[in-house]
Design a protein around this motif. Structure first.
Motif, PDB file in Angstrom:
ATOM      1  N   TYR A 158     -31.241  21.496 -10.653  1.00 41.41           N
ATOM      2  CA  TYR A 158     -31.171  21.357  -9.611  1.00 41.41           C
ATOM      3  C   TYR A 158     -31.045  22.162  -8.507  1.00 41.41           C
ATOM      4  CZ  TYR A 158     -30.207  16.319 -11.171  1.00 41.41           C
ATOM      5  OH  TYR A 158     -30.414  15.471 -12.108  1.00 41.41           O
ATOM      6  N   PHE A 159     -30.846  23.372  -8.993  1.00 40.11           N
ATOM      7  CA  PHE A 159     -30.620  24.738  -8.074  1.00 40.11           C
ATOM      8  C   PHE A 159     -31.622  25.588  -8.073  1.00 40.11           C
ATOM      9  CE2 PHE A 159     -26.694  22.906  -9.547  1.00 40.11           C
ATOM     10  CZ  PHE A 159     -25.699  23.034  -8.650  1.00 40.11           C
ATOM     11  N   THR A 160     -32.706  25.429  -8.783  1.00 39.97           N
ATOM     12  CA  THR A 160     -34.138  26.396  -9.037  1.00 39.97           C
ATOM     13  C   THR A 160     -35.096  25.771  -8.425  1.00 39.97           C
ATOM     14  OG1 THR A 160     -34.007  25.663 -11.338  1.00 39.97           O
ATOM     15  CG2 THR A 160     -32.635  27.501 -10.637  1.00 39.97           C
ATOM     16  N   GLY A 161     -35.356  24.573  -7.681  1.00 40.66           N
ATOM     17  CA  GLY A 161     -36.520  24.151  -7.477  1.00 40.66           C
ATOM     18  C   GLY A 161     -37.178  24.827  -6.504  1.00 40.66           C
ATOM     19  N   PRO A 162     -38.518  24.729  -6.408  1.00 41.46           N
ATOM     20  CA  PRO A 162     -39.328  25.687  -5.596  1.00 41.46           C
ATOM     21  C   PRO A 162     -39.380  24.765  -4.075  1.00 41.46           C
ATOM     22  CG  PRO A 162     -40.842  24.033  -6.838  1.00 41.46           C
ATOM     23  CD  PRO A 162     -39.388  23.949  -7.298  1.00 41.46           C
ATOM     24  N   GLY A 163     -39.900  25.977  -3.117  1.00 46.23           N
ATOM     25  CA  GLY A 163     -40.125  25.126  -1.894  1.00 46.23           C
ATOM     26  C   GLY A 163     -38.999  24.676  -1.009  1.00 46.23           C
ATOM     27  N   LEU A 164     -39.315  24.293   0.412  1.00 43.44           N
ATOM     28  CA  LEU A 164     -38.100  23.830   0.898  1.00 43.44           C
ATOM     29  C   LEU A 164     -36.989  22.775   0.454  1.00 43.44           C
ATOM     30  CD1 LEU A 164     -36.555  23.881   3.831  1.00 43.44           C
ATOM     31  CD2 LEU A 164     -38.417  22.430   4.729  1.00 43.44           C
ATOM     32  N   LYS A 165     -37.924  22.030  -0.115  1.00 42.71           N
ATOM     33  CA  LYS A 165     -37.245  20.796  -0.661  1.00 42.71           C
ATOM     34  C   LYS A 165     -36.026  21.334  -1.926  1.00 42.71           C
ATOM     35  CE  LYS A 165     -37.817  16.551  -3.630  1.00 42.71           C
ATOM     36  NZ  LYS A 165     -38.900  15.667  -4.256  1.00 42.71           N
ATOM     37  N   GLY A 166     -36.586  22.304  -2.802  1.00 38.80           N
ATOM     38  CA  GLY A 166     -35.607  22.802  -3.901  1.00 38.80           C
ATOM     39  C   GLY A 166     -34.596  23.549  -3.115  1.00 38.80           C
ATOM     40  N   ARG A 167     -34.723  24.136  -2.043  1.00 32.11           N
ATOM     41  CA  ARG A 167     -33.791  24.885  -1.482  1.00 32.11           C
ATOM     42  C   ARG A 167     -32.873  24.053  -0.775  1.00 32.11           C
ATOM     43  NH1 ARG A 167     -38.006  28.372   0.200  1.00 32.11           N
ATOM     44  NH2 ARG A 167     -38.114  27.449   2.198  1.00 32.11           N
ATOM     45  N   ALA A 178     -28.764  23.709  -2.007  1.00 31.22           N
ATOM     46  CA  ALA A 178     -27.631  23.830  -0.901  1.00 31.22           C
ATOM     47  C   ALA A 178     -26.639  22.390  -1.002  1.00 31.22           C
ATOM     48  CB  ALA A 178     -28.237  23.989   0.327  1.00 31.22           C
ATOM     49  N   PHE A 179     -27.465  21.401  -1.088  1.00 28.55           N
ATOM     50  CA  PHE A 179     -26.459  20.048  -1.140  1.00 28.55           C
ATOM     51  C   PHE A 179     -25.610  20.247  -2.317  1.00 28.55           C
ATOM     52  CE2 PHE A 179     -26.044  15.981  -2.863  1.00 28.55           C
ATOM     53  CZ  PHE A 179     -25.404  15.281  -1.837  1.00 28.55           C
ATOM     54  N   PHE A 180     -26.335  20.564  -3.472  1.00 22.27           N
ATOM     55  CA  PHE A 180     -25.276  20.373  -4.560  1.00 22.27           C
ATOM     56  C   PHE A 180     -24.233  21.481  -4.533  1.00 22.27           C
ATOM     57  CE2 PHE A 180     -28.520  17.761  -6.543  1.00 22.27           C
ATOM     58  CZ  PHE A 180     -27.529  16.969  -7.423  1.00 22.27           C
ATOM     59  N   ARG A 181     -24.462  22.652  -4.240  1.00 23.08           N
ATOM     60  CA  ARG A 181     -23.633  23.717  -4.092  1.00 23.08           C
ATOM     61  C   ARG A 181     -22.333  23.484  -3.084  1.00 23.08           C
ATOM     62  NH1 ARG A 181     -28.334  27.213  -4.240  1.00 23.08           N
ATOM     63  NH2 ARG A 181     -28.317  28.384  -6.276  1.00 23.08           N
ATOM     64  N   SER A 182     -23.010  22.737  -2.010  1.00 21.39           N
ATOM     65  CA  SER A 182     -21.891  22.282  -0.823  1.00 21.39           C
ATOM     66  C   SER A 182     -21.082  21.411  -1.455  1.00 21.39           C
ATOM     67  CB  SER A 182     -22.572  22.062   0.488  1.00 21.39           C
ATOM     68  OG  SER A 182     -23.450  23.076   0.995  1.00 21.39           O
ATOM     69  N   ALA A 183     -21.764  20.475  -2.406  1.00 25.43           N
ATOM     70  CA  ALA A 183     -20.649  19.310  -2.647  1.00 25.43           C
ATOM     71  C   ALA A 183     -19.740  19.740  -3.994  1.00 25.43           C
ATOM     72  CB  ALA A 183     -21.488  18.058  -3.303  1.00 25.43           C
ATOM     73  N   GLY A 184     -19.987  21.101  -4.198  1.00 21.97           N
ATOM     74  CA  GLY A 184     -18.853  21.711  -5.355  1.00 21.97           C
ATOM     75  C   GLY A 184     -19.316  21.392  -6.583  1.00 21.97           C
ATOM     76  N   GLN A 185     -20.711  21.166  -6.935  1.00 21.88           N
ATOM     77  CA  GLN A 185     -21.168  21.034  -8.297  1.00 21.88           C
ATOM     78  C   GLN A 185     -21.559  22.263  -9.145  1.00 21.88           C
ATOM     79  OE1 GLN A 185     -20.900  17.671  -9.140  1.00 21.88           O
ATOM     80  NE2 GLN A 185     -20.008  17.934  -7.003  1.00 21.88           N
ATOM     81  N   ILE A 186     -21.558  22.364 -10.093  1.00 19.16           N
ATOM     82  CA  ILE A 186     -21.715  23.642 -11.031  1.00 19.16           C
ATOM     83  C   ILE A 186     -22.849  23.955 -11.813  1.00 19.16           C
ATOM     84  CG2 ILE A 186     -20.572  25.353 -12.674  1.00 19.16           C
ATOM     85  CD1 ILE A 186     -17.853  24.293 -11.974  1.00 19.16           C
TER      86      ILE A 186
END
Length: 241
Positions: A66-75, A79-87
């Motif tokens: 979920y954190f390593t996807g390519p392109g703009l969609k991946g980023r 960013a969403f998962f990190r901001s939501a506090g997911q590890i």
């Protein structure tokens, strides 16, 4: 801050409005202190629906993909998962289990809620599969209760491969907290971890009403995929009439 904006202002109210989840057993979630919420995993929607209805913040161990996807969609997804506090947890390699264990124990050491899907992956056919022992290792290692959880109806609204979920009502059930103090000091015993994990999965099964498969979901998925590949190869090799 972003987590609370998502939960209380943007995503949370929208999810509750659209899916009108029936909540059962919410009183079983401890008001404070560390605990593990262990649930079945039927849909990508599970990641959002359960946190949306909890009063407390919950952190999930999310797969590294979920954190390593390519392109703009991946980023954006990362960013969403990190901001939501997911590890992020790398599930490949021999040390994957230990990495997940370290991250999970770190969350619990801070007195927080940790969300775990013991099956290790989404169910591809709606059945409940054998749980991996990491959930028991964390519960025994941290000395915290485990609250079983069942998502009901999320497979129907968004089965694997479906990008946009259907708008239907779902049910989220929480069982009574389970404690494993009787196994204190035995967290390195494989048989103890297996017994505790099976107890947790049985509680989830009682809440969900799913058909149970006493095998790991990843193994079954791999076998079915290999069978499909063989069938395609056989079809290509078959001479035309």
């Amino acid at each position: 801050m972003f987590y609370h904006l998502l939960k209380h202002v943007f995503l949370g109210p929208l999810l509750r409005l659209l899916f009108r989840p029936r909540i059962e057993g919410l009183e079983n979630i401890p008001a404070e202190g560390a605990a593990i919420i262990a649930g079945n995993h039927l849909s990508f929607s599970d990641h959002f629906l359960m946190p949306a209805i909890l009063k407390r913040r919950i952190t999930f161990l999310a797969k590294a993909e979920y954190f390593t996807g390519p392109g703009l969609k991946g980023r954006l997804i990362a960013a969403f998962f990190r901001s939501a506090g997911q590890i992020p947890v790398d599930r490949s390699g021999k040390d994957a289990g230990q990495a997940a264990l370290r991250e999970g124990l770190g969350v619990l050491a801070k007195g927080e809620l940790l969300g775990i899907y013991p099956e290790g992956t989404r169910s591809h056919d709606g059945r409940l599969y054998k749980g991996k022992v990491g959930v028991a290792a964390m519960a025994l290692g941290a000395g915290v209760p485990v609250v079983p959880c069942a998502m009901v109806g999320t497979f129907e609204i968004q089965p694997p491969g479906q990008k946009i979920p259907k708008i239907r009502r779902v049910t989220i059930r929480f069982g009574e907290p389970m404690e494993f103090s009787r196994y204190a000091g035995l967290e390195s015993e494989r048989a103890v971890l297996r017994a505790a994990t099976d107890e947790i999965m049985y509680a989830v099964l009682g809440l969900s009403g799913q058909e149970y498969v006493d095998r790991y979901a990843g193994e079954v998925k791999a076998e079915e995929e290999e069978a499909r590949k063989k069938a395609r190869r056989a079809g290509r090799a078959r001479p035309s009439p």
